[in-house]
Write a protein that holds these residues in place. Structure first.
Motif, short mmCIF file in Angstrom:
data_model
loop_
_atom_site.label_atom_id
_atom_site.label_comp_id
_atom_site.label_asym_id
_atom_site.label_seq_id
_atom_site.Cartn_x
_atom_site.Cartn_y
_atom_site.Cartn_z
N ASP A 122 -66.81 39.21 11.39
CA ASP A 122 -66.49 39.36 12.80
C ASP A 122 -65.03 39.76 13.01
N GLU A 123 -64.15 39.23 12.18
CA GLU A 123 -62.73 39.60 12.28
C GLU A 123 -62.51 41.05 11.87
N ILE A 124 -63.20 41.50 10.83
CA ILE A 124 -63.10 42.91 10.43
C ILE A 124 -63.61 43.80 11.56
N ALA A 125 -64.70 43.40 12.21
CA ALA A 125 -65.22 44.17 13.35
C ALA A 125 -64.19 44.26 14.45
N GLY A 126 -63.49 43.15 14.74
CA GLY A 126 -62.46 43.18 15.76
C GLY A 126 -61.33 44.13 15.42
N VAL A 127 -60.91 44.12 14.15
CA VAL A 127 -59.82 45.00 13.71
C VAL A 127 -60.23 46.46 13.82
N MET A 128 -61.42 46.79 13.33
CA MET A 128 -61.84 48.20 13.36
C MET A 128 -62.11 48.65 14.80
N ALA A 129 -62.56 47.74 15.66
CA ALA A 129 -62.72 48.09 17.07
C ALA A 129 -61.35 48.41 17.69
N HIS A 130 -60.32 47.66 17.31
CA HIS A 130 -58.96 47.94 17.76
C HIS A 130 -58.55 49.36 17.35
N GLU A 131 -58.83 49.72 16.10
CA GLU A 131 -58.46 51.05 15.62
C GLU A 131 -59.26 52.14 16.34
N LEU A 132 -60.52 51.87 16.62
CA LEU A 132 -61.32 52.85 17.36
C LEU A 132 -60.83 52.97 18.80
N ALA A 133 -60.27 51.89 19.36
CA ALA A 133 -59.69 51.97 20.70
C ALA A 133 -58.47 52.90 20.68
N HIS A 134 -57.69 52.87 19.59
CA HIS A 134 -56.59 53.84 19.46
C HIS A 134 -57.13 55.27 19.48
N VAL A 135 -58.25 55.48 18.77
CA VAL A 135 -58.87 56.80 18.74
C VAL A 135 -59.32 57.20 20.14
N LYS A 136 -60.00 56.28 20.82
CA LYS A 136 -60.52 56.56 22.16
C LYS A 136 -59.40 56.84 23.15
N ASN A 137 -58.27 56.13 23.01
CA ASN A 137 -57.13 56.34 23.89
C ASN A 137 -56.26 57.51 23.48
N ARG A 138 -56.66 58.19 22.39
CA ARG A 138 -55.92 59.34 21.85
C ARG A 138 -54.48 58.96 21.50
N ASP A 139 -54.33 57.78 20.93
CA ASP A 139 -53.02 57.33 20.47
C ASP A 139 -52.66 57.86 19.09
N THR A 140 -53.67 58.15 18.28
CA THR A 140 -53.45 58.38 16.86
C THR A 140 -52.54 59.57 16.58
N LEU A 141 -52.75 60.67 17.28
CA LEU A 141 -51.91 61.85 17.06
C LEU A 141 -50.46 61.54 17.42
N ILE A 142 -50.25 60.93 18.58
CA ILE A 142 -48.90 60.62 19.04
C ILE A 142 -48.19 59.71 18.05
N MET A 143 -48.87 58.67 17.58
CA MET A 143 -48.25 57.73 16.67
C MET A 143 -47.85 58.40 15.37
N THR A 144 -48.69 59.30 14.86
CA THR A 144 -48.37 59.97 13.61
C THR A 144 -47.21 60.95 13.81
N MET A 145 -47.22 61.67 14.94
CA MET A 145 -46.14 62.62 15.20
C MET A 145 -44.80 61.90 15.37
N VAL A 146 -44.82 60.77 16.07
CA VAL A 146 -43.58 60.01 16.25
C VAL A 146 -43.07 59.51 14.90
N ALA A 147 -43.98 59.00 14.07
CA ALA A 147 -43.57 58.52 12.75
C ALA A 147 -42.94 59.64 11.94
#
Length: 311
Positions: A122-147
């Protein structure tokens, strides 16, 4: 507002890069820095996922090599209304996870073996859901570009330490600003982007998984583990720390994440808000053990049973 804020912060990072270029090379240096920053933006737009995954030496898995973990991510993606992302595992004892990719259609999620060994299903599900929320919010590109840009600013500032010129006091002041102030300014911009987005991804992850308290429990465990077990990638490139779900021990002083206690408190409040309206638990699947090295499974023994495997 988030899109406007992100655009402004990325513009600030680019301006910092140009200012540093001007300090080291005058107007010509500023132009070169601008062109370099534009080139990095374009390059990371098309190659963000490849950069990050290669950096971590991640290996792709599927329903045959890691059926439980892969199936769990697919269920969560379906629940989130997202295309199925590529799924990766990183052979590292450091417990963490991240998402990357320029858009939901080209996204990837990854977790370390340290995380898979440490958390319940259940904890792994929560973590991966968090990461998918980043995908859904289109955060991933911005975070990588900033890094990427922040890392380049720090690299250029370090180069300034070896810069020599015939100018005297004014040049010395410029070098001090370049070497000390620019990296700190880049770090501040990173924090401004990442902290606001982590709260949004926590809420999105709670809604996708339907279990905010499992995500809260995972954050508590991961924060302790990540502070104790080093991440070789973050040690080589501290700017990469903002990609992770929890900060590493390297970023304790200038964390790219909100305080874990605040995030847990927010998740507890979200759980209260959801009340009896939480979605049903995810259907059990089998095979997460394939994602964990056999030696780790032998050490853990029955401690991995909460992940939904049969003996």
């Amino acid at each position: 507002m988030n899109g406007l804020k992100t655009t402004m912060l990325l513009a600030a990072l680019t301006a910092l890069f140009m200012g540093l270029g001007y300090t080291l090379g005058g107007s010509g240096g500023a132009v070169i820095a601008l062109l370099f920053a534009a080139g990095m933006n374009l390059f990371t737009f098309w190659n963000a996922d490849k950069i990050v995954l290669k950096m971590h030496r991640a290996r792709e898995v599927d329903d045959r090599s890691a059926p439980e973990f892969y199936g769990l991510v697919q269920q969560l993606a379906t629940r989130a209304g997202l295309p199925a992302p590529k799924v990766y595992i990183i052979d590292s004892p450091h417990p963490n996870a991240f998402a990357t990719g320029r858009n939901p259609e080209n996204a990837a999620v990854a977790a370390t073996t340290g995380l898979l060994n440490m958390l319940t299903r259940d904890e792994i599900a929560g973590v991966m859901a968090h990461e998918l929320a980043h995908v859904k919010n289109r955060d991933t590109l911005i975070m990588t570009m900033v890094a990427t840009i922040a890392g380049a600013i720090s690299m250029l500032a370090n180069f300034g330490m070896f810069f020599r010129s015939d100018d005297n006091r004014s040049n010395m002041l410029a070098m001090i600003l370049a070497v000390i102030v620019a990296p700190f300014a880049a770090m501040i911009v990173q924090m401004a982007i990442s902290r606001t987005r982590e709260f949004g991804a926590d809420r999105g992850g709670a809604e996708i998984s339907g279990n905010p308290r499992a995500l809260a429990s995972a954050l508590a465990k991961l924060a302790q583990g990540a502070a104790r077990i080093p991440s070789p990638v973050a040690e080589r490139n501290p700017a990469a720390a903002q990609l992770y779900i929890v900060p590493t021990h390297i970023s304790e002083m200038f964390s790219t994440h909100p305080a874990t206690e605040r995030r847990i408190a927010e998740l507890e409040a979200i759980a209260d808000e959801m009340g009896l309206h939480s979605p049903p638990p995810l259907a059990p699947t089998r095979g997460i053990a394939a994602a964990v090295p056999s030696s780790a499974r032998r050490r853990r023994g029955s401690a991995l049973d909460p992940l939904g495997r049969n003996d």
